[in-house]
Enzyme design. Structure first.
Site, short mmCIF file in Angstrom:
data_model
loop_
_atom_site.label_atom_id
_atom_site.label_comp_id
_atom_site.label_asym_id
_atom_site.label_seq_id
_atom_site.Cartn_x
_atom_site.Cartn_y
_atom_site.Cartn_z
N ASP A 82 52.76 20.95 77.15
CA ASP A 82 53.98 21.32 76.41
C ASP A 82 54.29 22.80 76.61
O ASP A 82 54.00 23.37 77.66
CB ASP A 82 53.76 20.99 74.92
CG ASP A 82 55.04 20.54 74.24
OD1 ASP A 82 55.89 21.41 74.01
OD2 ASP A 82 55.17 19.35 73.94
N HIS A 116 57.10 24.32 69.74
CA HIS A 116 57.24 22.88 70.02
C HIS A 116 55.88 22.23 70.27
O HIS A 116 55.53 21.23 69.63
CB HIS A 116 58.16 22.71 71.23
CG HIS A 116 58.52 21.29 71.56
ND1 HIS A 116 57.73 20.48 72.35
CD2 HIS A 116 59.59 20.54 71.21
CE1 HIS A 116 58.30 19.29 72.48
NE2 HIS A 116 59.44 19.30 71.80
N LEU A 318 54.14 27.44 64.24
CA LEU A 318 53.51 28.72 64.54
C LEU A 318 53.29 29.49 63.24
O LEU A 318 54.13 29.44 62.34
CB LEU A 318 54.38 29.54 65.49
CG LEU A 318 54.65 28.97 66.88
CD1 LEU A 318 55.54 29.91 67.67
CD2 LEU A 318 53.35 28.71 67.63
N GLY A 320 53.15 32.28 60.42
CA GLY A 320 53.99 33.41 60.06
C GLY A 320 55.46 33.06 59.98
O GLY A 320 55.93 32.09 60.59
N ASN A 326 60.01 27.52 61.36
CA ASN A 326 60.10 27.90 59.95
C ASN A 326 60.02 29.43 59.86
O ASN A 326 58.96 30.02 60.04
CB ASN A 326 58.94 27.26 59.17
CG ASN A 326 59.01 27.54 57.68
OD1 ASN A 326 59.87 28.28 57.21
ND2 ASN A 326 58.08 26.96 56.94
N SER A 355 60.30 13.80 71.15
CA SER A 355 59.17 14.73 71.22
C SER A 355 58.22 14.54 70.06
O SER A 355 57.05 14.92 70.14
CB SER A 355 59.67 16.18 71.20
OG SER A 355 60.24 16.53 72.43
N ASP A 560 80.89 -4.54 87.08
CA ASP A 560 81.77 -3.41 86.83
C ASP A 560 82.53 -3.72 85.54
O ASP A 560 83.20 -4.75 85.44
CB ASP A 560 82.74 -3.25 88.01
CG ASP A 560 83.64 -2.04 87.88
OD1 ASP A 560 84.17 -1.81 86.78
OD2 ASP A 560 83.84 -1.34 88.88
#
Length: 601
Positions: A82, A116, A318, A320, A326, A355, A560
């Site tokens: 990632d 992420h 992450l 902090g 956030n 994800s 089609d």
């Protein structure tokens, strides 16, 4: 818990003296850590996930039995490929084992500046019972991470996807048995699937095959891949400039008649048998508004919506309040901005997308593997397929009304609703074989004594067609080929050569000898003009024939569905809005030839 499962709990306790360590059977799963009470994907009691509305009770991964048994991924390593992973995060670090790599500087810390990959790792294996945040689907699993999306060389791909640095297949017990790939692309034209023209991609497929089948002393590993987030629109680059690509019909933006604007089968990686491709469910048990769909979807799993008006995922962020998802400030999501439950902004309530669905499946795979580590990865996939839940059972699919070339209005079954194939498996292009059902899969794995028979892959079998595709007609072009090999199908690949000037009009169907119809490419897929006239050795994958027999006549049909009434819009804020696919094809298309390859046993 049903009686059989209750007896199994008693049997395991009698044999081992206790349920696994750190398990609290008398304490609700959603009360063991401060944020688990909002992790609806684990146990949906109608939570909001800190958003403005609640989900539907019971729409979750169904892992109460596995939780009470303490079957939670112990001994299984999951690789997070990632943006990187903050492996020192307090809710991840105790599950991190040696093996992570920073693919930029060669160190063992895969720096994540985005958040992420860290959120993905939290969904898979955030620690349980440490009084921090929430927990992962497999909270006893091991984690390693790679910042592959920051350094996408072939060598980085090899190392992050399972090879040692000297490019050997790994067999150590600490090596990954599950690889999570919450990334992908949304091509604006069909890729050429002739691997002889792309030796690098041919190598990638060979590596995935070797790792899937031969690593871990023949038990193999599982690759989980997110389907994509382009149901309504997608992003692309034209001459290096980013654009939004949007459907347009009847003077309405984003009008694609309920059909996926970007079919999951158009990304080459999603058509590999080795990738377990996952679509996303929201907290109501429906397809998430963004989730790509197609015949190649294997399973569906919770991914949520955007965490504002409707619930997303509650997971690790992450650390902090100055980085990650956030951060300090006012947010619709009540967890964000430094709340009482998370004053340091170390967690998030807005992680979403396929994800998120992918790592929820990766955690489920690790959980099932830990229930019976002797089973090979293909058998674990099979167990997940055979226990999947028929989610959103009333979904009727999508019908498309269009005007034929002769002026008649007809109705086309463009995306069938739930169908039951000849082997008894349910399938829907939105949901694959169904929603992941962890408890039933774990229960089945505990009583499965042998792996599937050896995988067999047929050579490509080619059929020359040379059939005209009439404009705007249900008649279409048809071609039939006979398959002599009588395998129990695990997947079917189609390779297609088709001339056509306006591919967004085209629908492609494959019908098995048992009469099961699979829409390999849905109509109104959002291709641009200038796609070299059609499909050239384009590969597509279907799981709709799972469990059926391959022997007999297979029929391909190409239709089609538009005489030029719809179009595609392209938008860039600095350049503005302009249209493509505005004129109908001037000549009828031609189905030139097609090939099939069967994976089975």
């Amino acid at each position: 818990m049903n009686n059989n499962k209750s007896l199994l709990v008693l049997a395991v306790v009698a044999a081992t003296g206790s349920v696994y360590a750190n398990t609290s059977p008398d304490q609700d799963l959603i009360k063991r850590d401060p944020l688990t009470f909002q992790q609806w994907h684990l146990q949906n009691t109608g939570q909001t996930g800190f958003s403005l509305s609640a989900g539907k009770v019971g729409e979750d991964l169904n892992l109460d039995f596995a939780d009470r048994m303490g079957i939670k991924g112990r001994g299984i390593t999951v690789s997070v490929i990632d943006t990187g992973v903050e492996i020192s995060h307090p809710d991840l670090k105790n599950n991190v084992v040696p093996g992570s790599r920073n693919l930029i500087d060669g160190s063992d810390y895969p720096v994540d500046t985005h958040g992420h990959g860290t959120a993905v790792a939290g969904l898979i294996a955030a620690e349980e019972g440490n009084n921090l945040g929430g927990r992962g689907v497999a909270p006893y699993a091991n984690l390693i991470g790679f910042n592959y999306l920051s350094e996408q060389s072939l060598a980085s791909w090899m190392v992050s996807h399972g090879l040692s640095e000297d490019f050997r297949v790994l067999d150590r017990f600490t090596d990954p048995r599950v690889f999570n790939q919450s990334y992908g692309s949304t091509p604006s034209s069909p890729p050429n699937g002739d691997l002889s023209l792309d030796p690098e991609y041919a190598l990638v497929e060979q590596v995935m095959r070797d790792i899937s089948l031969d690593s871990h002393w023949g038990r193999g590993a599982a690759y989980v891949k997110s389907a994509g987030n382009s149901f309504r629109y997608y992003n692309t680059y034209i001459q290096g400039i980013p654009f939004y690509v949007i459907p347009y019909e009847n003077n309405e933006f984003f009008n694609n008649n309920g059909l996926p604007f970007h079919n999951a089968n158009i990304e080459l990686g999603n058509t590999l048998f080795w990738n377990l491709v996952v679509s996303s469910l929201n907290a109501d048990g429906h397809l998430s508004s963004y989730s790509s769909a197609g015949a190649n979807i294997f399973l569906s799993a919770p991914g949520g919506e955007y965490g504002q008006d409707k619930p997303a995922m509650v997971t690790v962020d992450l650390t902090g309040c100055e980085q990650g998802m956030n951060v300090t400030g006012t947010h619709k999501n009540a967890l964000h901005g430094g709340s009482q439950l998370d004053p340091n902004c170390d967690f998030t309530g807005v992680m979403n997308g396929t994800s998120s669905a992918g790592p929820n499946v990766a955690g489920a795979v690790a959980t099932v593997m830990s229930a019976n580590p002797a089973l090979d990865a293909r058998t674990v996939r099979h167990i997940l397929a055979s226990t999947a839940r028929k989610v959103d059972p009333q979904h009727q699919g999508v019908s498309l009304d269009f005007e034929t070339a002769s002026g008649e209005t007809v109705t086309y079954d463009a995306v069938p609703g739930w169908q039951t194939n000849a082997a008894g498996y349910h399938f829907h292009s939105f949901y694959g074989l169904g929603a992941v059902n962890v408890d039933d899969a774990v229960y089945k794995a505990l009583f499965t004594g042998a792996s599937l028979p050896q995988l067999q892959i047929t050579p490509w079998q080619k059929q020359t067609a040379g059939v005209t595709v009439p404009d705007a007609s249900l008649v279409g072009a048809q071609s039939t080929m006979g398959i002599d090999q009588n395998l129990t199908i695990e997947a079917v690949q189609l390779k297609l050569n088709l001339d056509h000037e306006r591919l967004r009009d085209i629908a492609i169907e494959l019908t098995s000898p048992s009469g099961t119809r699979s829409v390999m490419m849905s109509a109104r897929t959002g291709f641009l003009d200038g796609t070299d006239g059609g499909y050239t050795d384009t590969v597509m994958l279907s799981h709709q024939f799972y469990g059926e027999k391959s022997q007999g006549n297979w029929t391909l049909k190409v239709l089609d569905t538009d005489k030029g009434t719809s179009s595609t819009l392209i938008y860039n804020p600095e350049i503005g809005l302009f249209a493509t696919n505005r004129t109908n094809n001037t000549v009828d298309g031609v189905l030139k030839d097609w090939s099939l390859r069967i994976y089975g046993h």
